[in-house]
Design a protein around this motif. Structure first.
Motif, PDB file in Angstrom:
ATOM      1  N   TYR A   1       0.914   9.613  -5.056  1.00  0.00           N
ATOM      2  CA  TYR A   1       0.838  10.805  -4.267  1.00  0.00           C
ATOM      3  C   TYR A   1       2.013  10.689  -3.343  1.00  0.00           C
ATOM      4  O   TYR A   1       2.333  10.558  -2.117  1.00  0.00           O
ATOM      5  N   ASN A   2       3.319  11.157  -4.017  1.00  0.00           N
ATOM      6  CA  ASN A   2       4.557  11.025  -3.412  1.00  0.00           C
ATOM      7  C   ASN A   2       4.702  12.153  -2.056  1.00  0.00           C
ATOM      8  O   ASN A   2       5.507  11.732  -1.164  1.00  0.00           O
ATOM      9  N   ASP A   3       3.846  13.111  -1.897  1.00  0.00           N
ATOM     10  CA  ASP A   3       4.060  14.164  -0.986  1.00  0.00           C
ATOM     11  C   ASP A   3       3.160  13.628   0.173  1.00  0.00           C
ATOM     12  O   ASP A   3       2.802  14.534   1.121  1.00  0.00           O
ATOM     13  N   LEU A   4       2.324  12.652   0.129  1.00  0.00           N
ATOM     14  CA  LEU A   4       1.429  12.074   1.079  1.00  0.00           C
ATOM     15  C   LEU A   4       2.272  11.646   2.247  1.00  0.00           C
ATOM     16  O   LEU A   4       2.840  10.521   2.092  1.00  0.00           O
ATOM     17  N   PRO A   5       1.946  12.137   3.467  1.00  0.00           N
ATOM     18  CA  PRO A   5       2.864  11.474   4.412  1.00  0.00           C
ATOM     19  C   PRO A   5       2.223  10.336   5.135  1.00  0.00           C
ATOM     20  O   PRO A   5       1.051  10.247   5.432  1.00  0.00           O
TER      21      PRO A   5
ATOM     22  N   ILE B   1       0.872  -1.079  -0.058  1.00  0.00           N
ATOM     23  CA  ILE B   1       0.006  -0.061  -0.136  1.00  0.00           C
ATOM     24  C   ILE B   1       0.729   1.211   0.022  1.00  0.00           C
ATOM     25  O   ILE B   1       0.344   2.313  -0.623  1.00  0.00           O
ATOM     26  N   LEU B   2       1.855   1.321   0.882  1.00  0.00           N
ATOM     27  CA  LEU B   2       2.852   2.169   0.753  1.00  0.00           C
ATOM     28  C   LEU B   2       3.429   2.558  -0.496  1.00  0.00           C
ATOM     29  O   LEU B   2       3.608   3.863  -0.920  1.00  0.00           O
ATOM     30  N   GLU B   3       4.040   1.417  -1.054  1.00  0.00           N
ATOM     31  CA  GLU B   3       4.452   1.765  -2.400  1.00  0.00           C
ATOM     32  C   GLU B   3       3.517   2.332  -3.718  1.00  0.00           C
ATOM     33  O   GLU B   3       3.996   3.283  -4.213  1.00  0.00           O
TER      34      GLU B   3
ATOM     35  N   THR C   1      -3.313   0.249 -11.701  1.00  0.00           N
ATOM     36  CA  THR C   1      -3.782   1.706 -12.041  1.00  0.00           C
ATOM     37  C   THR C   1      -2.824   2.772 -11.556  1.00  0.00           C
ATOM     38  O   THR C   1      -2.309   2.691 -10.652  1.00  0.00           O
ATOM     39  N   SER C   2      -2.759   3.553 -12.756  1.00  0.00           N
ATOM     40  CA  SER C   2      -1.864   4.691 -12.523  1.00  0.00           C
ATOM     41  C   SER C   2      -2.678   5.916 -12.530  1.00  0.00           C
ATOM     42  O   SER C   2      -3.412   6.084 -13.319  1.00  0.00           O
ATOM     43  N   ILE C   3      -2.380   6.734 -11.449  1.00  0.00           N
ATOM     44  CA  ILE C   3      -2.999   7.990 -11.407  1.00  0.00           C
ATOM     45  C   ILE C   3      -2.334   9.304 -11.501  1.00  0.00           C
ATOM     46  O   ILE C   3      -1.211   9.197 -11.040  1.00  0.00           O
ATOM     47  N   ARG C   4      -2.892  10.137 -12.289  1.00  0.00           N
ATOM     48  CA  ARG C   4      -2.329  11.831 -12.313  1.00  0.00           C
ATOM     49  C   ARG C   4      -3.271  12.692 -11.798  1.00  0.00           C
ATOM     50  O   ARG C   4      -4.328  12.752 -12.398  1.00  0.00           O
ATOM     51  N   ILE C   5      -3.145  13.169 -10.811  1.00  0.00           N
ATOM     52  CA  ILE C   5      -3.929  14.106 -10.135  1.00  0.00           C
ATOM     53  C   ILE C   5      -3.916  15.566 -11.001  1.00  0.00           C
ATOM     54  O   ILE C   5      -3.157  15.867 -11.236  1.00  0.00           O
ATOM     55  N   GLY C   6      -5.164  16.129 -11.058  1.00  0.00           N
ATOM     56  CA  GLY C   6      -5.590  17.176 -11.954  1.00  0.00           C
ATOM     57  C   GLY C   6      -5.611  18.513 -10.836  1.00  0.00           C
ATOM     58  O   GLY C   6      -5.198  18.115  -9.814  1.00  0.00           O
ATOM     59  N   THR C   7      -5.547  19.715 -11.337  1.00  0.00           N
ATOM     60  CA  THR C   7      -5.778  20.831 -10.695  1.00  0.00           C
ATOM     61  C   THR C   7      -6.647  20.876  -9.646  1.00  0.00           C
ATOM     62  O   THR C   7      -6.639  21.567  -8.406  1.00  0.00           O
TER      63      THR C   7
END
Length: 463
Positions: free
Chosen positions: A74-78, A66-68, A223-229
């Motif tokens: 969301y690389n900046d999600l602590p 899950i961490l990976e 699934t690969s996700i790219r978040i929008g504005t």
């Protein structure tokens, strides 16, 4: 801004106990028992922090998996990891992947809260640092004390704390994004992100992906996700700059987002929830576009809750000296060279110019002068050093149809009258047709100036 924490643990008792501790501290808590629930919850709305157990029963992925997945999207999600029977190797592995810290069960509440607070504060600090890097050279507050700016500031002060949607109109380069940034800074969302998307520079095929993000699956079904504005601005403010250039189909989807505060990413089916204040700006007449069928009326009324109008620079000439001082200091710091003062004739020339590009053009001119004007150090910049387009348009008492040779053919009386006419025309233009300010500057009584203008045939009407 309210902070949300997601607890991922397969034991309901631990989730309940931890939820109680966090809710007592003012956090909003969501829960998940396995990887399927956890990732769906995160995809639906990004939390401020995740508390994640390593060992999970009835879960497709363990805590490390899950961490990976979290760090991939969301690389900046602590993420704070927990385990009742962890090892040093497991803890080191989690930290290498990107976990903020590792806590052993049974945990002490005070220590866990301290770690969570530090993780969130560090995450917010990093995000703020990134925003500051992007906006380091961006003006973020109104400058000037002219009547139009004072009226705009008063309206801004009223609407900023309310959370209402705002439609900012005004000519290109007048400072609409500056007003939007100040609205954000004076709002209750000032600790959240300010995200600006220019709809005019975005290709229509890419606009929805930029707004809503994308979801795609690879050959293995991952699934690969790219978040929008919209997701980037969660908890903050989103500026839809030049909203009139948005395609009609996209306008319809924006209406839905404004109404429901949720959407699905392009290529996905997960309903994403967001808490975003939307501000829109345009330099076009939206009412005319509505009549032409090029802009949705329902979107206009949802965006135009509070309208703000940013004046053109020619309507606030009194602010030009303050703006010049601000941009000169900013340009000097940016370019690493000393700021230079402007002579009176240079200031008059800049105040008399019509500024079709508004404040943006003024900033560019100051950059040009600091870098390209002859001289160096603290040498004064004179009117002769102005860029050619400004120098050719700005009025001068020594230019025009009667040059030096023509002047020599005039009588003293006619030469004096010619000088007075050109001088007064230049000063009237400089002060935007304001007779009171012109008379104060040139040292002539207002009534006497009116008589002189009538005698010389000078009109004070400003179009």
């Amino acid at each position: 801004m309210t902070r949300e924490i997601l607890i991922i643990d397969d034991e309901a008792d631990i989730r309940m106990a931890l939820s109680g501790i966090l809710e007592d501290e003012g956090y909003i808590v969501r829960e998940a028992a396995n990887s399927q629930e956890a990732l769906a919850t995160i995809h639906a709305r990004r939390p401020s922090l995740v508390v994640l157990d390593i060992w999970l029963n009835n879960s497709e992925l363990d805590g490390i998996g899950i961490l990976e997945a979290i760090k991939h999207d969301y690389n900046d999600l602590p993420v704070v990891m927990m385990s009742g029977h962890g090892t040093i190797e497991t803890a080191v592995s989690a930290i290498k992947i990107g976990a903020f810290d590792f806590v052993e069960k049974p945990f002490k509440s005070d220590r866990l809260l301290l770690i969570i607070n530090r993780a969130i504060e560090l995450s917010e600090l990093r995000r703020e640092n990134e925003r500051l890097k992007v906006s380091a050279a961006v003006q973020s507050s109104l400058i000037g004390n002219s009547a139009p700016v004072v009226q705009l500031q008063q309206a801004l002060d009223k609407v900023a704390p309310t959370g209402s949607r705002v439609l900012i109109t005004g000519p290109a380069g007048a400072g609409k994004e500056v007003v939007a940034r100040q609205l954000h800074q004076q709002s209750t969302r000032s600790n959240g992100a300010f995200v600006a998307l220019n709809c005019a520079t975005m290709h229509p095929d890419r606009l929805e992906s930029e707004l809503f993000g994308t979801e795609s699956k690879d050959e293995d079904g991952e699934t690969s996700i790219r978040i929008g504005t919209f997701e980037q601005a969660h908890g903050g403010t989103l500026l839809l700059d030049e909203v009139a250039d948005m395609p009609l189909e996209t306008q319809g989807k924006i209406v839905r987002v404004l109404q429901e505060q949720s959407f699905t990413r392009v290529g996905g089916d997960v309903e994403v929830e967001v808490d975003v204040r939307v501000i829109a700006s345009t330099n076009k007449d939206l009412q005319a576009l509505i009549a032409a069928g090029e802009f949705r009326e329902d979107l206009f009324y949802r965006l135009n809750v509070v309208p703000l109008v940013v004046p053109a620079l020619v309507d606030r000439r009194d602010d030009i000296p303050d703006l010049i001082e601000y941009f000169m200091d900013l340009s000097a710091k940016t370019n690493g060279i000393p700021a230079r003062p402007l002579a009176q004739d240079a200031m008059a020339s800049l105040q008399a110019y019509e500024w079709p590009g508004n404040v943006r053009q003024l900033r560019n001119v100051i950059d040009w002068l600091l870098i390209m004007a002859p001289g160096e150090g603290d040498e004064v910049i004179s009117a002769e050093m102005m860029p050619p387009d400004i120098g050719s348009i700005s009025p001068s008492v020594s230019s025009g149809s009667a040059g030096q040779e023509d002047l020599m053919s005039l009588s003293l009386r006619d030469a004096r009258e010619l000088f007075e006419k050109r001088y007064l025309e230049a000063q009237i233009m400089r002060f935007g047709g304001n007779i009171s300010k012109t008379s104060t500057f040139i040292g002539m009584e207002r009534s006497a100036l009116h008589r002189k203008l009538r005698t010389l045939g000078i009109s004070t009407d400003r179009n």
